[in-house]
Design an enzyme around this catalytic site. Sequence first.
Site, PDB file in Angstrom:
ATOM      1  N   HIS A 200       0.862  -1.176   0.000  1.00  0.00           N
ATOM      2  CA  HIS A 200       0.000   0.000   0.000  1.00  0.00           C
ATOM      3  C   HIS A 200       0.907   1.236   0.000  1.00  0.00           C
ATOM      4  CE1 HIS A 200      -2.507  -3.035   2.115  1.00  0.00           C
ATOM      5  NE2 HIS A 200      -3.548  -2.418   1.579  1.00  0.00           N
TER       6      HIS A 200
ATOM      7  N   ASP B 210       2.180   2.083   3.355  1.00  0.00           N
ATOM      8  CA  ASP B 210       3.106   1.102   3.924  1.00  0.00           C
ATOM      9  C   ASP B 210       4.544   1.562   3.725  1.00  0.00           C
ATOM     10  OD1 ASP B 210       0.956  -0.617   4.404  1.00  0.00           O
ATOM     11  OD2 ASP B 210       1.324  -1.815   2.600  1.00  0.00           O
TER      12      ASP B 210
ATOM     13  N   GLU C 269     -10.566  -6.577  -4.880  1.00  0.00           N
ATOM     14  CA  GLU C 269     -10.420  -7.687  -3.932  1.00  0.00           C
ATOM     15  C   GLU C 269     -11.718  -7.841  -3.133  1.00  0.00           C
ATOM     16  OE1 GLU C 269      -7.713  -8.677  -0.041  1.00  0.00           O
ATOM     17  OE2 GLU C 269      -6.707  -7.900  -1.831  1.00  0.00           O
TER      18      GLU C 269
ATOM     19  N   GLU D 117      -8.838 -13.478  -2.071  1.00  0.00           N
ATOM     20  CA  GLU D 117      -8.175 -13.860  -0.827  1.00  0.00           C
ATOM     21  C   GLU D 117      -8.905 -15.035  -0.198  1.00  0.00           C
ATOM     22  OE1 GLU D 117      -7.521 -12.142   3.633  1.00  0.00           O
ATOM     23  OE2 GLU D 117      -6.897 -10.824   1.980  1.00  0.00           O
TER      24      GLU D 117
ATOM     25  N   HIS E   6     -11.048 -14.180   2.871  1.00  0.00           N
ATOM     26  CA  HIS E   6     -12.243 -13.424   2.494  1.00  0.00           C
ATOM     27  C   HIS E   6     -13.305 -14.348   1.916  1.00  0.00           C
ATOM     28  CE1 HIS E   6      -9.835  -9.401   1.972  1.00  0.00           C
ATOM     29  NE2 HIS E   6      -9.733  -9.925   3.183  1.00  0.00           N
TER      30      HIS E   6
ATOM     31  N   ASP F  82      -4.555 -13.777  -3.084  1.00  0.00           N
ATOM     32  CA  ASP F  82      -3.918 -13.545  -1.794  1.00  0.00           C
ATOM     33  C   ASP F  82      -3.978 -14.844  -1.008  1.00  0.00           C
ATOM     34  OD1 ASP F  82      -3.289 -10.942  -2.290  1.00  0.00           O
ATOM     35  OD2 ASP F  82      -4.540 -10.074  -0.723  1.00  0.00           O
TER      36      ASP F  82
ATOM     37  N   ASP G 257     -11.117 -11.957  10.062  1.00  0.00           N
ATOM     38  CA  ASP G 257     -10.034 -12.133   9.092  1.00  0.00           C
ATOM     39  C   ASP G 257      -8.716 -12.301   9.839  1.00  0.00           C
ATOM     40  OD1 ASP G 257      -8.817 -12.233   6.637  1.00  0.00           O
ATOM     41  OD2 ASP G 257      -9.023 -10.115   6.187  1.00  0.00           O
TER      42      ASP G 257
ATOM     43  N   ASP H  16      -5.915 -13.850   8.828  1.00  0.00           N
ATOM     44  CA  ASP H  16      -4.734 -13.697   7.958  1.00  0.00           C
ATOM     45  C   ASP H  16      -3.567 -14.577   8.402  1.00  0.00           C
ATOM     46  OD1 ASP H  16      -5.849 -11.925   6.140  1.00  0.00           O
ATOM     47  OD2 ASP H  16      -5.326 -10.164   7.326  1.00  0.00           O
TER      48      ASP H  16
ATOM     49  N   ASP I 279      -0.792 -12.584   1.851  1.00  0.00           N
ATOM     50  CA  ASP I 279      -1.473 -11.615   2.709  1.00  0.00           C
ATOM     51  C   ASP I 279      -1.657 -12.297   4.057  1.00  0.00           C
ATOM     52  OD1 ASP I 279      -2.947  -9.638   3.875  1.00  0.00           O
ATOM     53  OD2 ASP I 279      -4.437  -9.498   2.291  1.00  0.00           O
TER      54      ASP I 279
END
Length: 440
Positions: free
Chosen positions: A100, A103, A231, A267, A270, A295, A306, A308, A338
């Site tokens: 991002h 980031d 996404e 993802e 997701h 992802d 989520d 991750d 991710d």
Amino acid sequence: MSYFEHIPAIRYEGPQSDNPLAYHHYDPDKRVLGKTLAEHLRIAVCYWHTFVWPGHDIFGQAAFRRPWQQPGDALERARMKADAAFEFFTKLGTPFYTFHDTDVAPEGDSLREYAANFARMVDYLGERQQASGVRLLWGTANLFSHPRFAAGAATNPNPDVFAWAATQVCHALDATHRLGGENYVLWGGREGYETLLNTDLKRERDQFARFLSMVVEHKHRIGFKGALLIEPKPQEPTKHQYDYDVATVHGFLVQYGLQNEIRVNIEANHATLAGHSFHHEIANAFALGVFGSVDANRGDPQNGWDTDQFPNSVEELTLAFYEILRHGGFTTGGMNFDAKVRRQSIDPEDLFYGHVGAIDVLALALERAAVLVENDRLDALRRQRYAQWDDAFGRKILAGGYTLESLAADALARGVDPQHASGAQERLENIVNQAIYGLR
């Protein structure tokens, strides 16, 4: 300065090795179905979970003490973070990364300061890419963390927020193009609602579509040849997101005439939050012609959010890769991690353990999926199941050779008496298990 000085470059040592900092199944040069594993997988490491997240959660403060996260000059810390990131990518041997905008660069106190900081860091990332050979799989803009985006970015009731978001995306897409990125991702984390009591659904959908149309126009204006990807996610942080799942995104794109311009980045976590399997979302994306990238991660089935986590299920990923391989593999997309280490995993080695193990799982799953593609047993049974639609009668129906009335008359005249055939689900599941566990 080295941030991972005591950690060696990760190499393939084979399944007999007990070295936790080695690949046991991922041999990047091994050829499968005519391509190397590296070419098939196109692995990327994400910036945000790996180098930005400080180890906090909603109940506790930051648990990590990364050198680049300590107080100091913001741009200098951003350069330290980039140095650490590219050292990590290089030692891991992964070809791609993702980010991002916020980031990689400090946001600053104004839109002008954001743009200036980001421009400086894009220059620095370009230098790091050139020195390392690591490439950008995709870039994106963070339109969800700052309080200004509490009510959305493109769907915000304030057009000034829309304009701020447009500025970020303009700069992030330009940066992605300049850095040779192969995709640009749009994740609408706040593009949804908390309550319908204060929400104009049609207006917000129209705003979102207008925003996407502007992104498409800018892509073509600057000559970016990569893919634009949405996404999907059903909720979190909002109660309901407009990019709920693959089918919802496709319907939205068709409604606004964007179906030929934008694809999806799927993802795993997701997909499960939306009540689907990872396999379902990938298969659906191919069926709808919008598959773009992936992802790679997983959620915890006992938690409704989520999480991750790093992917660790060869079974789940085999079916995902089966769909990808049988449709020709990735084009601009790849497997982006991710995923983040757990909050208690505070050592630098833990970052490597998470990625090394997950990469091995990807390699195992892809090779098992290749077995399913090569032996053709699943596809053969699928073709057999629908074979009658390839006969003259089935083709005539699909070609518009009947009206509803004439087809009914034909069925009555012939006295059709369809016979039910087995779906053979158990046999198909056995074929998958035989491929996964090397039984056949």
